[in-house]
Design a protein around this motif. Structure first.
Motif, PDB file in Angstrom:
ATOM      1  N   PHE A 147      15.572 -23.154  51.661  1.00 21.41           N
ATOM      2  CA  PHE A 147      15.923 -21.766  51.900  1.00 21.41           C
ATOM      3  C   PHE A 147      15.687 -20.908  50.658  1.00 21.41           C
ATOM      4  CE2 PHE A 147      18.262 -24.075  55.111  1.00 21.41           C
ATOM      5  CZ  PHE A 147      18.108 -23.281  56.239  1.00 21.41           C
ATOM      6  N   GLN A 148      15.545 -19.611  50.880  1.00 18.06           N
ATOM      7  CA  GLN A 148      15.293 -18.682  49.783  1.00 18.06           C
ATOM      8  C   GLN A 148      16.407 -18.737  48.751  1.00 18.06           C
ATOM      9  OE1 GLN A 148      14.287 -14.700  50.999  1.00 18.06           O
ATOM     10  NE2 GLN A 148      14.802 -13.808  49.030  1.00 18.06           N
ATOM     11  N   ASN A 149      17.638 -18.762  49.209  1.00 15.92           N
ATOM     12  CA  ASN A 149      18.796 -18.799  48.315  1.00 15.92           C
ATOM     13  C   ASN A 149      19.294 -20.237  48.217  1.00 15.92           C
ATOM     14  OD1 ASN A 149      21.172 -18.517  46.915  1.00 15.92           O
ATOM     15  ND2 ASN A 149      21.967 -16.845  48.168  1.00 15.92           N
ATOM     16  N   ALA A 150      19.120 -20.850  47.051  1.00 15.82           N
ATOM     17  CA  ALA A 150      19.521 -22.252  46.875  1.00 15.82           C
ATOM     18  C   ALA A 150      21.006 -22.452  47.119  1.00 15.82           C
ATOM     19  CB  ALA A 150      19.139 -22.725  45.480  1.00 15.82           C
ATOM     20  N   ASP A 151      21.826 -21.432  46.896  1.00 12.95           N
ATOM     21  CA  ASP A 151      23.272 -21.570  47.108  1.00 12.95           C
ATOM     22  C   ASP A 151      23.610 -21.794  48.581  1.00 12.95           C
ATOM     23  OD1 ASP A 151      24.000 -21.315  44.430  1.00 12.95           O
ATOM     24  OD2 ASP A 151      24.016 -19.130  44.537  1.00 12.95           O
ATOM     25  N   ASP A 152      22.691 -21.448  49.483  1.00 16.06           N
ATOM     26  CA  ASP A 152      22.897 -21.725  50.906  1.00 16.06           C
ATOM     27  C   ASP A 152      22.698 -23.205  51.219  1.00 16.06           C
ATOM     28  OD1 ASP A 152      23.370 -19.060  51.391  1.00 16.06           O
ATOM     29  OD2 ASP A 152      21.307 -18.618  51.975  1.00 16.06           O
ATOM     30  N   GLN A 153      22.099 -23.937  50.278  1.00 16.17           N
ATOM     31  CA  GLN A 153      21.725 -25.326  50.507  1.00 16.17           C
ATOM     32  C   GLN A 153      22.580 -26.308  49.717  1.00 16.17           C
ATOM     33  OE1 GLN A 153      17.641 -25.154  50.848  1.00 16.17           O
ATOM     34  NE2 GLN A 153      17.360 -27.211  51.623  1.00 16.17           N
ATOM     35  N   LEU A 154      23.238 -25.817  48.676  1.00 16.13           N
ATOM     36  CA  LEU A 154      24.013 -26.688  47.792  1.00 16.13           C
ATOM     37  C   LEU A 154      25.497 -26.374  47.940  1.00 16.13           C
ATOM     38  CD1 LEU A 154      21.728 -26.328  44.632  1.00 16.13           C
ATOM     39  CD2 LEU A 154      21.572 -28.027  46.469  1.00 16.13           C
TER      40      LEU A 154
END
Length: 231
Positions: free
Chosen positions: A88-95
């Motif tokens: 995803f564009q925003n890594a914080d959505d994935q971690l």
């Protein structure tokens, strides 16, 4: 073994969001194994929608999306998502786990793999992305570039056939972008990359699809692309 069957195909695909916004209109294309394709387009052109449809996170309003022989409209969503990994564009959505190791292990653990297999996949993914030394760190402590590489590792640990990369260098500094490019160039995977950065696209891809207002304006060798498109 590489086959002639497309890894990803769109057949007259349209998608309309609730409220009547038609994001894609009659999109048809296919992507073969090992192929690296960029979707170029302005904000709102439909790039992210194409990726979400490719990951079976959305289902087409019209037409069919097929991933490695499975129609995304089928009930076999788990199998599809084992074959496709989306960054995803925003890594914080994935971690979201307490440590980098736990984030990268999350997918394999949910596949029911053994402890040894999970550990092996995590270590391999972290080494591939150059983030092995970060495995005990908390994700919120990482730089933007480190988070991006770890988010790629979370996908690689699932051993997908196709990677989906949504505006992957957005917000990265020079070093972060350079590290991202080096990692992606070294991977053997097919991928679909969404961006409006033609310079980045030329470094990573050999084929381009240009979207404008949900319509394909160009599909061909990246050296022949004219972007932004002339309307």
């Amino acid at each position: 073994m590489i086959t002639d069957e497309p890894l990803l195909s769109f057949d007259n695909v349209a998608y309309q969001y609730p409220g009547g916004i038609k994001a894609l209109k009659n999109i048809s294309f296919f992507l073969k194994e090992k192929e690296r394709v960029v979707i170029l387009g302005r904000n709102g052109s439909g790039k992210s929608t194409m990726l979400l449809l490719s990951a079976a996170l959305l289902k087409p309003t019209e037409g069919n999306v097929n991933v490695a022989g499975v129609d995304t409209a089928s009930k076999d969503i788990i199998e599809i998502r084992r074959k496709v990994g989306m960054v995803f564009q925003n890594a914080d959505d994935q971690l979201f786990m307490p440590s980098v190791f736990d984030d990268v292990a999350f997918g394999p653990r949910n596949m029911g793999l053994s402890h040894n297999e999970v550990s092996s996949r995590v270590e391999s993914a972290l080494k591939t992305t150059g983030t092995y030394d970060l495995m005990k760190r908390r994700p919120y402590e990482l730089s933007g570039g480190q988070k991006k590489l770890v988010s790629i590792a979370t996908v690689l640990s699932m051993e997908p056939k196709l990677l989906l990369l949504d505006e992957p260098t957005a917000g990265l500094d020079y070093e972060g972008e350079r590290n991202f490019i080096e990692v992606i160039q070294a991977l053997p995977h097919a991928f679909l990359l969404s961006t409006h950065d033609l310079t980045l696209a030329r470094k990573l891809c050999n084929r381009a699809i240009v979207l404008d207002d949900g319509v394909v304006k160009f599909d061909g060798p990246i050296e022949n692309v004219h972007y932004p498109p002339t309307i």
